[in-house]
Design an enzyme around this catalytic site. Structure first.
Site, PDB file in Angstrom:
ATOM      1  N   ASP A  59      49.447  13.113  23.833  1.00 58.44           N
ATOM      2  CA  ASP A  59      48.331  13.116  24.777  1.00 58.44           C
ATOM      3  C   ASP A  59      48.904  12.966  26.188  1.00 58.44           C
ATOM      4  OD1 ASP A  59      47.105  12.807  22.262  1.00 58.44           O
ATOM      5  OD2 ASP A  59      45.437  11.679  23.116  1.00 58.44           O
ATOM      6  N   LYS A  69      40.997  16.801  26.700  1.00 58.24           N
ATOM      7  CA  LYS A  69      40.480  15.436  26.502  1.00 58.24           C
ATOM      8  C   LYS A  69      39.891  14.929  27.802  1.00 58.24           C
ATOM      9  CE  LYS A  69      42.436  10.850  25.337  1.00 58.24           C
ATOM     10  NZ  LYS A  69      43.682  10.172  24.873  1.00 58.24           N
ATOM     11  N   LYS A 128      38.291  16.437  22.826  1.00 56.74           N
ATOM     12  CA  LYS A 128      38.383  14.998  22.547  1.00 56.74           C
ATOM     13  C   LYS A 128      37.753  14.193  23.670  1.00 56.74           C
ATOM     14  CE  LYS A 128      41.665  11.187  21.780  1.00 56.74           C
ATOM     15  NZ  LYS A 128      43.094  10.806  21.600  1.00 56.74           N
TER      16      LYS A 128
END
Length: 318
Positions: free
Chosen positions: A155, A218, A254
């Protein structure tokens, strides 16, 4: 996870004339909040689906090997076994989607999950998380170390300044280099939407991140003042849909930060179903970044099965 997003060449024409009707998006988001939630067995089914999409996360300065091991045990056993048996779901292999930690704790998580005999992937934040205020060389080195330690998902965080100053080519190149540093590990790109200034910037940053090869986009690090919100979610999902129409490549979504209740989790699932379709309702294309959400979901399932509220000692915490 799903197949990798190979990305595309930089196509600035895709974002050059973007306009987001903020009042319309906000009205839609308010409508979303008023959706009536499902009840009974349907609610239990949606909640179990949410469990399988959670990136169970600990990103604290006081993380230790012991609390990471505890987190990994909870990742493998997210819902009490007798509750799953009551729902006839005890043999379905329900686990969370991934365990997410800092790079220094990746080996602890990998070893704990290996000892538990499960194949849950370990995700690591990297690239100067959470601020992104780190030289690119350091970001790339951190990504490579996390992969070397055993992370199968990375991430990363973007440099918000590149968005705020309209340096789209610079943003594309930075994310592309991060993608190359990830190697075989899947890359989720954190946009930190609460710091991008406008919904139009959120859309543009989403498109650039996908062009550069992000496997997921995300919303947030969870450390910003404003994290995952429904207006931002709508804009990002419509960017994902447009990218899919343009390229045929599916990119995951996400939301992360501030998602704490079972009701919120179900609302996010329903929003994904409405905007992207049921094929996105899998851990391969949808994740929920959360640390405390699982506790509330398990409490709701406990109530559904037993008809009473769980006491503090009834459920194991992560």
């Amino acid at each position: 996870m799903a197949g990798r997003n190979p990305g595309t060449e930089l196509e600035l024409g895709w974002i050059s004339k973007v306009h987001v009707n903020r009042p319309a998006v906000v009205r839609h988001a308010e409508h979303i909040k008023k959706w009536r939630t499902v009840k009974g067995n349907w609610q239990a089914a949606w909640l179990l689906k949410a469990v399988t999409c959670i990136d169970l996360t600990t990103l604290s300065g006081d993380d230790t090997p012991s609390n990471v091991r505890r987190l990994c045990f909870k990742a493998k056993h997210p819902i009490r076994e007798d509750l799953l048996k009551a729902l006839d779901m005890h043999d379905k292999g329900i686990t969370v989607g991934a365990v997410c930690v800092y790079p220094m704790r990746v080996r602890d998580a990998v070893n704990a999950l290996k000892a538990a005999g499960c194949d849950i992937p370990v995700a690591s934040v990297a690239a100067g998380f959470p601020s992104g205020q780190t030289p690119l060389e350091t970001k790339l080195a951190e990504i490579k170390l996390a992969v070397e330690y055993g992370a199968r998902e990375i991430d990363i965080v973007i440099s918000r300044s590149l968005v705020l100053t309209g340096q789209w080519e610079g943003l594309y190149k930075e994310i592309r280099q991060c993608r190359e540093a990830c190697g075989e590990a899947h890359m989720k790109t954190i946009l930190a939407t609460g710091e991008l200034g406008s919904l139009a910037n959120v859309y543009k940053a989403s498109m650039i991140a996908m062009m550069a090869g992000s496997d997921f986009i995300k919303t947030s690090t969870g450390k910003e003042v404003e994290n995952a919100t429904f207006p931002v979610g709508v804009v990002m999902m419509r960017a994902i849909r447009e990218f899919y129409w343009q390229t045929g490549n599916k990119v995951g979504f996400k939301p992360a930060g501030g998602i704490r209740t079972a009701k919120e989790a179900i609302t996010w699932l329903m929003l994904v179903k409405e905007e992207l379709g049921v094929e996105w309702l899998t851990p391969e294309l949808f994740r929920l970044g959360a640390s405390s959400l699982l506790e509330d979901i398990e409490k709701q399932i406990f109530y559904h099965v037993t008809g009473s509220c769980a006491l503090q000692h009834d459920l194991a915490t992560a």
